[in-house]
Design an enzyme around this catalytic site. Structure first.
Site, PDB file in Angstrom:
ATOM      1  N   LYS A   1      42.167 -11.842  13.432  1.00  0.00           N
ATOM      2  CA  LYS A   1      40.799 -12.298  13.184  1.00  0.00           C
ATOM      3  C   LYS A   1      40.461 -13.631  13.866  1.00  0.00           C
ATOM      4  CE  LYS A   1      39.823  -9.877   8.870  1.00  0.00           C
ATOM      5  NZ  LYS A   1      39.340  -9.958   7.496  1.00  0.00           N
TER       6      LYS A   1
ATOM      7  N   ASP B   1      32.733 -10.491   6.503  1.00  0.00           N
ATOM      8  CA  ASP B   1      33.500 -10.520   5.243  1.00  0.00           C
ATOM      9  C   ASP B   1      32.754 -11.294   4.154  1.00  0.00           C
ATOM     10  OD1 ASP B   1      35.734  -8.984   5.888  1.00  0.00           O
ATOM     11  OD2 ASP B   1      36.816 -10.675   6.757  1.00  0.00           O
TER      12      ASP B   1
ATOM     13  N   GLY C   1      41.741 -19.634  -4.663  1.00  0.00           N
ATOM     14  CA  GLY C   1      42.407 -19.315  -3.399  1.00  0.00           C
ATOM     15  C   GLY C   1      41.743 -20.064  -2.260  1.00  0.00           C
TER      16      GLY C   1
ATOM     17  N   GLY D   1      42.724 -19.173   1.251  1.00  0.00           N
ATOM     18  CA  GLY D   1      43.190 -18.490   2.458  1.00  0.00           C
ATOM     19  C   GLY D   1      42.019 -18.024   3.318  1.00  0.00           C
TER      20      GLY D   1
ATOM     21  N   THR E   1      48.194 -24.557  -3.481  1.00  0.00           N
ATOM     22  CA  THR E   1      48.419 -25.719  -2.625  1.00  0.00           C
ATOM     23  C   THR E   1      47.089 -26.483  -2.542  1.00  0.00           C
ATOM     24  OG1 THR E   1      49.865 -24.263  -1.363  1.00  0.00           O
ATOM     25  CG2 THR E   1      49.380 -26.407  -0.377  1.00  0.00           C
TER      26      THR E   1
HETATM   27  P1  NAP Z   1      45.786 -15.538   2.919  1.00  0.00           P
HETATM   28  O1  NAP Z   1      44.979 -16.153   3.976  1.00  0.00           O
HETATM   29  O2  NAP Z   1      47.240 -15.306   3.145  1.00  0.00           O
HETATM   30  O3  NAP Z   1      45.595 -16.448   1.578  1.00  0.00           O
HETATM   31  C1  NAP Z   1      46.390 -16.203   0.447  1.00  0.00           C
HETATM   32  C2  NAP Z   1      45.919 -17.037  -0.747  1.00  0.00           C
HETATM   33  O4  NAP Z   1      46.670 -16.594  -1.901  1.00  0.00           O
HETATM   34  C3  NAP Z   1      46.172 -18.536  -0.611  1.00  0.00           C
HETATM   35  O5  NAP Z   1      45.179 -19.232  -1.332  1.00  0.00           O
HETATM   36  C4  NAP Z   1      47.537 -18.672  -1.318  1.00  0.00           C
HETATM   37  O6  NAP Z   1      47.763 -19.977  -1.838  1.00  0.00           O
HETATM   38  C5  NAP Z   1      47.376 -17.712  -2.460  1.00  0.00           C
HETATM   39  N1  NAP Z   1      48.670 -17.255  -2.988  1.00  0.00           N
HETATM   40  C6  NAP Z   1      49.520 -16.379  -2.397  1.00  0.00           C
HETATM   41  N2  NAP Z   1      50.602 -16.191  -3.189  1.00  0.00           N
HETATM   42  C7  NAP Z   1      50.414 -16.968  -4.291  1.00  0.00           C
HETATM   43  C8  NAP Z   1      51.191 -17.203  -5.476  1.00  0.00           C
HETATM   44  N3  NAP Z   1      52.350 -16.586  -5.700  1.00  0.00           N
HETATM   45  N4  NAP Z   1      50.683 -18.064  -6.387  1.00  0.00           N
HETATM   46  C9  NAP Z   1      49.493 -18.699  -6.195  1.00  0.00           C
HETATM   47  N5  NAP Z   1      48.716 -18.507  -5.087  1.00  0.00           N
HETATM   48  C10 NAP Z   1      49.185 -17.671  -4.145  1.00  0.00           C
HETATM   49  O7  NAP Z   1      45.203 -14.091   2.482  1.00  0.00           O
HETATM   50  P2  NAP Z   1      43.692 -13.555   2.679  1.00  0.00           P
HETATM   51  O8  NAP Z   1      43.562 -12.949   4.008  1.00  0.00           O
HETATM   52  O9  NAP Z   1      42.758 -14.594   2.232  1.00  0.00           O
HETATM   53  O10 NAP Z   1      43.683 -12.317   1.631  1.00  0.00           O
HETATM   54  C11 NAP Z   1      43.765 -12.545   0.242  1.00  0.00           C
HETATM   55  C12 NAP Z   1      43.506 -11.261  -0.528  1.00  0.00           C
HETATM   56  O11 NAP Z   1      42.192 -10.810  -0.268  1.00  0.00           O
HETATM   57  C13 NAP Z   1      44.418 -10.091  -0.169  1.00  0.00           C
HETATM   58  O12 NAP Z   1      44.780  -9.459  -1.375  1.00  0.00           O
HETATM   59  C14 NAP Z   1      43.528  -9.189   0.668  1.00  0.00           C
HETATM   60  O13 NAP Z   1      43.900  -7.823   0.550  1.00  0.00           O
HETATM   61  C15 NAP Z   1      42.186  -9.415   0.015  1.00  0.00           C
HETATM   62  N6  NAP Z   1      41.022  -9.151   0.905  1.00  0.00           N
HETATM   63  C16 NAP Z   1      40.076  -8.266   0.479  1.00  0.00           C
HETATM   64  C17 NAP Z   1      38.961  -8.020   1.274  1.00  0.00           C
HETATM   65  C18 NAP Z   1      37.911  -7.033   0.817  1.00  0.00           C
HETATM   66  O14 NAP Z   1      37.115  -6.589   1.664  1.00  0.00           O
HETATM   67  N7  NAP Z   1      37.825  -6.698  -0.448  1.00  0.00           N
HETATM   68  C19 NAP Z   1      38.802  -8.683   2.500  1.00  0.00           C
HETATM   69  C20 NAP Z   1      39.776  -9.619   2.899  1.00  0.00           C
HETATM   70  C21 NAP Z   1      40.893  -9.827   2.086  1.00  0.00           C
HETATM   71  P3  NAP Z   1      48.513 -21.109  -0.946  1.00  0.00           P
HETATM   72  O15 NAP Z   1      47.456 -21.709  -0.059  1.00  0.00           O
HETATM   73  O16 NAP Z   1      49.041 -22.060  -1.962  1.00  0.00           O
HETATM   74  O17 NAP Z   1      49.597 -20.415  -0.175  1.00  0.00           O
END
Ligand code: NAP
Length: 277
Positions: free
Chosen positions: A66, A102, A126, A128, A152
């Site tokens: 992305k 998104d 979150g 991310g 974090t």
């Molecule tokens: P990402 O960039 O990897 O971000 C992950 C986030 O989760 C960060 O805030 C991270 O915190 C936190 N996290 C991960 N493990 C954790 C734990 N054990 N305890 C506490 N916090 C934790 O991921 P992303 O791309 O944003 O995606 C996140 C989710 O959104 C996924 O489940 C994805 O499938 C979903 N999603 C859905 C859609 C939709 O269309 N519905 C679209 C995009 C994504 P830290 O910063 O502390 O690591």
């Protein structure tokens, strides 16, 4: 001649987008096909140029491309550029233009709840990639406040600092946000906590949740995460991640074809692919 569309990602095997978009092409009698393309990181430039050479109508971009796709595009719209991520590309007369649907997909999914964003106090859990798209998109709409809670804390603070739209925001720890949960009208869970296979986990405790809140989840597998189940039992309104997924796809489809598609049909299609979970 059949127009080519697709999605570039790695992995890509489980993407629900091909079935969803091909169903729409057939529904609207558009002679086109949407294919999943497994693209490795070092082959992204070639893949993009290949699609351009083939005259593809457009494509989606998913993890991990992305952000890295941006240098290979001819133009990126303002919101996608500020987010630093593109999930939809349109081929306009040979020029590849990048967008991010998104965050807008999430925003559009709120329409059903008649939420007036401008009067809301919002918590994003979150910090991310998905949180960034949602936070920047919502910030542009000027709600009263958007706080970000993250494991974090520095990443939450950084997101706030990088947002180009001026908005009252605080970066919080997950515990801090839990203790003030009653203040928020809208709570958006964007971490992967609660997703298969870790379905017994949740990122914050809901002891202080206000029953008038809307709690949104962007995970759609499972359809009801633990946080949604608990929020519902407290009396709050809940939304799962299907809406965001379907609306981001609908907005991409509209950019490619000019048609805003049948959302209910898309939802049923995705639920069918998830096996009605
Ligand atoms: P990402 O960039 O990897 O971000 C992950 C986030 O989760 C960060 O805030 C991270 O915190 C936190 N996290 C991960 N493990 C954790 C734990 N054990 N305890 C506490 N916090 C934790 O991921 P992303 O791309 O944003 O995606 C996140 C989710 O959104 C996924 O489940 C994805 O499938 C979903 N999603 C859905 C859609 C939709 O269309 N519905 C679209 C995009 C994504 P830290 O910063 O502390 O690591």
């Amino acid at each position: 001649m059949k127009k080519l569309f697709g999605v570039l990602g790695n992995p890509i095997g489980h993407s629900m987008s091909p079935v969803m978009h091909n169903d729409l092409f057939s529904l609207y009698n558009i002679d086109a096909e949407y294919l999943p393309f497994l693209v490795k990181e070092d082959e992204l430039r070639d893949a993009v140029n290949g699609l351009r050479a083939l005259g593809a109508g457009g494509f989606n971009v998913t993890i991990p491309h992305k952000s890295s796709i941006i240098p290979f595009l001819d133009e990126v719209d303002e919101l996608a550029a500020s987010i630093g991520a593109v999930n939809t590309v349109v081929n306009k007369d040979g020029k590849l233009i990048g967008y991010n649907t998104d965050g807008l997909g999430f925003l559009k999914g709120l329409d059903a709840y008649k939420t007036k964003i401008q009067s809301q106090k919002i918590l994003v859990i979150g910090a991310g990639g998905a949180a960034r798209a949602i936070y920047f998109t919502l910030a542009k709409e000027k709600p009263i406040q958007i706080d970000i809670a993250n494991r974090t804390l520095e990443k939450a603070v950084q997101l706030i600092e990088e947002c180009p739209y001026s908005i009252s925001s605080r970066g919080l720890t997950l515990n801090h946000a839990s203790s003030e949960l009653g203040e928020y009208d809208l709570i958006i869970q964007t971490t992967m906590i609660g997703m298969e296979p870790n379905i017994t986990e949740q990122p914050i405790t809901l002891e202080y949740l206000n029953e008038n809140s809307l709690v949104c989840e962007i995970i759609y597998n499972p359809l009801e995460t633990r946080i949604l189940r608990e929020a519902k039992s407290i009396g709050a309104t809940v939304q799962n991640g299907i809406d965001m997924f379907v609306y981001q796809g609908a907005l991409a489809f509209e950019k490619w074809t000019g048609i805003f598609p049948d959302i209910q049909r898309m939802k049923e299609n995705v639920l069918g692919q998830l096996g009605g979970k």
